[in-house]
Design an enzyme around this catalytic site. Structure first.
Site, mmCIF file in Angstrom:
data_model
loop_
_atom_site.group_PDB
_atom_site.id
_atom_site.type_symbol
_atom_site.label_atom_id
_atom_site.label_comp_id
_atom_site.label_asym_id
_atom_site.label_seq_id
_atom_site.Cartn_x
_atom_site.Cartn_y
_atom_site.Cartn_z
ATOM 1 N N HIS A 181 27.666 -7.569 56.684
ATOM 2 C CA HIS A 181 26.443 -7.542 55.872
ATOM 3 C C HIS A 181 26.746 -8.148 54.507
ATOM 4 O O HIS A 181 27.771 -7.839 53.878
ATOM 5 C CB HIS A 181 25.940 -6.101 55.733
ATOM 6 C CG HIS A 181 24.808 -5.980 54.773
ATOM 7 N ND1 HIS A 181 23.726 -6.830 54.804
ATOM 8 C CD2 HIS A 181 24.589 -5.119 53.745
ATOM 9 C CE1 HIS A 181 22.897 -6.502 53.834
ATOM 10 N NE2 HIS A 181 23.394 -5.474 53.170
ATOM 11 N N ASN A 201 21.414 -10.604 48.848
ATOM 12 C CA ASN A 201 21.377 -9.584 49.891
ATOM 13 C C ASN A 201 19.980 -9.573 50.516
ATOM 14 O O ASN A 201 19.001 -9.262 49.828
ATOM 15 C CB ASN A 201 21.710 -8.234 49.239
ATOM 16 C CG ASN A 201 21.739 -7.080 50.217
ATOM 17 O OD1 ASN A 201 21.256 -7.196 51.345
ATOM 18 N ND2 ASN A 201 22.274 -5.952 49.778
ATOM 19 N N CYS A 260 19.620 -1.984 55.800
ATOM 20 C CA CYS A 260 20.367 -3.239 56.032
ATOM 21 C C CYS A 260 21.014 -3.295 57.412
ATOM 22 O O CYS A 260 21.442 -4.346 57.865
ATOM 23 C CB CYS A 260 21.437 -3.411 54.957
ATOM 24 S SG CYS A 260 20.762 -3.314 53.296
HETATM 25 O O1 UT7 Z 1 22.844 -3.522 50.898
HETATM 26 C C1 UT7 Z 1 22.890 -2.130 50.712
HETATM 27 C C2 UT7 Z 1 24.269 -1.666 50.336
HETATM 28 N N1 UT7 Z 1 24.563 -2.028 48.983
HETATM 29 C C3 UT7 Z 1 25.794 -2.283 48.578
HETATM 30 O O2 UT7 Z 1 26.695 -2.268 49.356
HETATM 31 C C4 UT7 Z 1 26.043 -2.510 47.099
HETATM 32 C C5 UT7 Z 1 27.338 -1.857 46.663
HETATM 33 N N2 UT7 Z 1 27.577 -1.944 45.227
HETATM 34 C C6 UT7 Z 1 27.841 -3.135 44.611
HETATM 35 O O3 UT7 Z 1 27.880 -4.162 45.233
HETATM 36 C C7 UT7 Z 1 28.203 -3.099 43.138
HETATM 37 O O4 UT7 Z 1 28.418 -1.766 42.732
HETATM 38 C C8 UT7 Z 1 27.111 -3.761 42.230
HETATM 39 C C9 UT7 Z 1 27.132 -5.263 42.416
HETATM 40 C C10 UT7 Z 1 25.742 -3.208 42.573
HETATM 41 C C11 UT7 Z 1 27.409 -3.474 40.751
HETATM 42 O O5 UT7 Z 1 28.723 -3.925 40.407
HETATM 43 P P1 UT7 Z 1 29.718 -2.959 39.643
HETATM 44 O O6 UT7 Z 1 30.933 -3.735 39.426
HETATM 45 O O7 UT7 Z 1 29.848 -1.694 40.451
HETATM 46 O O8 UT7 Z 1 28.990 -2.724 38.267
HETATM 47 P P2 UT7 Z 1 28.449 -1.349 37.630
HETATM 48 O O9 UT7 Z 1 27.223 -0.887 38.319
HETATM 49 O O10 UT7 Z 1 29.579 -0.383 37.516
HETATM 50 O O11 UT7 Z 1 28.058 -1.821 36.167
HETATM 51 C C12 UT7 Z 1 29.074 -2.277 35.264
HETATM 52 C C13 UT7 Z 1 28.403 -2.725 33.988
HETATM 53 C C14 UT7 Z 1 27.427 -1.707 33.410
HETATM 54 O O12 UT7 Z 1 27.507 -1.779 31.999
HETATM 55 P P3 UT7 Z 1 28.356 -0.689 31.179
HETATM 56 O O13 UT7 Z 1 27.739 0.624 31.503
HETATM 57 O O14 UT7 Z 1 29.763 -0.827 31.663
HETATM 58 O O15 UT7 Z 1 28.158 -1.142 29.768
HETATM 59 C C15 UT7 Z 1 26.079 -2.206 33.846
HETATM 60 O O16 UT7 Z 1 25.047 -1.816 32.965
HETATM 61 O O17 UT7 Z 1 27.630 -3.898 34.239
HETATM 62 C C16 UT7 Z 1 26.293 -3.687 33.764
HETATM 63 N N3 UT7 Z 1 25.373 -4.433 34.640
HETATM 64 C C17 UT7 Z 1 25.018 -5.703 34.402
HETATM 65 N N4 UT7 Z 1 25.341 -6.560 33.419
HETATM 66 C C18 UT7 Z 1 24.810 -7.783 33.473
HETATM 67 C C19 UT7 Z 1 24.759 -4.006 35.768
HETATM 68 N N5 UT7 Z 1 24.014 -4.992 36.276
HETATM 69 C C20 UT7 Z 1 24.153 -6.043 35.450
HETATM 70 C C21 UT7 Z 1 23.623 -7.348 35.449
HETATM 71 N N6 UT7 Z 1 23.973 -8.184 34.453
HETATM 72 N N7 UT7 Z 1 22.779 -7.783 36.406
#
Ligand code: UT7
Length: 322
Positions: A248, A278, A112
């Site tokens: 970004h 993204n 990115c």
């Molecule tokens: O461009 C390259 C650099 N990338 C980044 O900078 C990305 C950085 N990370 C992020 O932006 C965030 O961590 C994400 C948007 C990727 C994820 O958000 P989060 O608040 O960190 O969620 P998480 O991964 O901790 O997941 C929380 C919950 C999980 O369920 P449980 O285990 O708590 O039951 C996931 O399974 O949300 C669930 N989940 C979803 N639910 C509905 C993950 N993706 C989804 C989804 N829809 N699409």
């Protein structure tokens, strides 16, 4: 270090098909509510019939037209991408063929952060007199790199290309490139396969993009903070002296967090993640293009571009808009 460079034209190439969060919720266990509140994304554009070369050539032609230049005026094409339509030829070679240019071309993969890496490379060619006009195109087909059964990743990304022409000038004041090894390379990666070599011990096929979102989130907010501290140390510019921060577009929460940390108002952080998701390396040039064309950026404005991505790589650039 002096960067004798300015941006003189922009172009973009976006696929026709717009995919909403609700569209994805038709086939995946997700919702508009989850995606929007966790990321700020409402829609993204996804290739159906377009190739990445198509998008890139559209962006390149747009940038040439905007800069009032012909393909013959371009001395170098740099393409920032995770990968074009072919392993080889490079996407930049496909762009050269598509626009009818005969200059040197190469791709750079800094995930990115690719656009900032490309700017630094262009400045080297321009400062040394090797090139007068450099065409930079950042282009990504993320829809081909994510696993559409993995809700952790496929909802986050979109396809698109954005390009610009850079030439001699005094607008670019500062560029810093950095990288920081992730504690564990599996946190954010996209494995290549081993092919079918009979000599390899364990044959592996290519994999989709994999990300442990929370780990990357923590890493990213730290690296952005240290990049911004460096800007202040090296240029003397305080956050209050920056007119616009173009970060970004990975997650609106990262952008809001950074704004709050710097005690700067949200108006200083233009965003287009809501519409495009993204776009990896194409995020920042597309945001810059749209912010310039909307009149939000005016001559004399001080802009801070900050990108971060797999590696992790990070890069920051300060431009006083001409
Ligand atoms: O461009 C390259 C650099 N990338 C980044 O900078 C990305 C950085 N990370 C992020 O932006 C965030 O961590 C994400 C948007 C990727 C994820 O958000 P989060 O608040 O960190 O969620 P998480 O991964 O901790 O997941 C929380 C919950 C999980 O369920 P449980 O285990 O708590 O039951 C996931 O399974 O949300 C669930 N989940 C979803 N639910 C509905 C993950 N993706 C989804 C989804 N829809 N699409």
């Amino acid at each position: 270090m002096v960067f004798k460079m300015k941006i003189i034209g922009f172009g973009k190439g976006i696929p026709a098909r717009c995919v909403s969060n609700d569209d994805i919720a038709q086939f995946l266990d997700t919702s508009d509510e989850w995606i929007f509140t966790r990321t700020g994304i409402k829609t993204r554009y996804v290739c159906t019939t377009e190739t990445l070369t198509d998008l890139s050539v559209t962006a390149a032609n747009g940038a040439l037209e905007d800069a009032k230049l012909n393909p013959d005026d371009i001395d170098l094409i740099i393409c920032a991408t995770l990968g074009g339509d072919y392993g080889t030829p490079s996407l930049s070679c496909c762009i050269a063929e598509g626009i009818g240019a005969k200059c040197p071309c190469f791709d750079v993969n800094a995930a990115c952060t690719g656009f900032i890496y490309a700017l630094e490379l262009a400045s080297g060619f321009i400062s040394s007199g090797k090139a007068k006009n450099v065409l930079i195109v950042s282009a990504e087909m993320m829809s081909a790199k994510t696993d559409w059964s993995d809700r952790n990743t496929c909802v986050l990304f979109g396809d698109g290309a954005a390009g610009c022409v850079v030439t001699a000038g005094n607008a670019v004041k500062y560029i810093n490139l950095s990288s920081a090894a992730m504690p564990n390379s599996t946190v954010l990666n996209m494995p290549n396969g081993t092919g079918n070599s009979p000599f390899t011990k364990e044959q592996k096929s290519s994999g989709f993009l994999h990300m442990q979102g929370q780990e990357v989130f923590k890493f990213v907010v730290n690296i952005v903070e240290s990049e911004l501290k460096l800007v202040q140390e090296r240029t003397g510019l305080s956050p209050a002296q920056i007119d616009l921060f173009l970060l970004h577009q990975a997650n609106k929460r990262i952008i809001d967090f950074t704004g709050a940390k710097l005690k700067q108002p949200p108006e200083k952080f233009p965003c287009n993640i809501q519409r495009y998701g993204n776009l990896s390396s194409a995020s920042i040039p597309l945001l810059l293009f749209e912010t310039v064309k909307s009149g939000q950026i005016k001559p004399g404005d001080t802009l801070l571009l900050c990108a971060f991505g797999a590696g992790l790589t990070a890069g920051t650039c300060v431009i006083v808009w001409e």
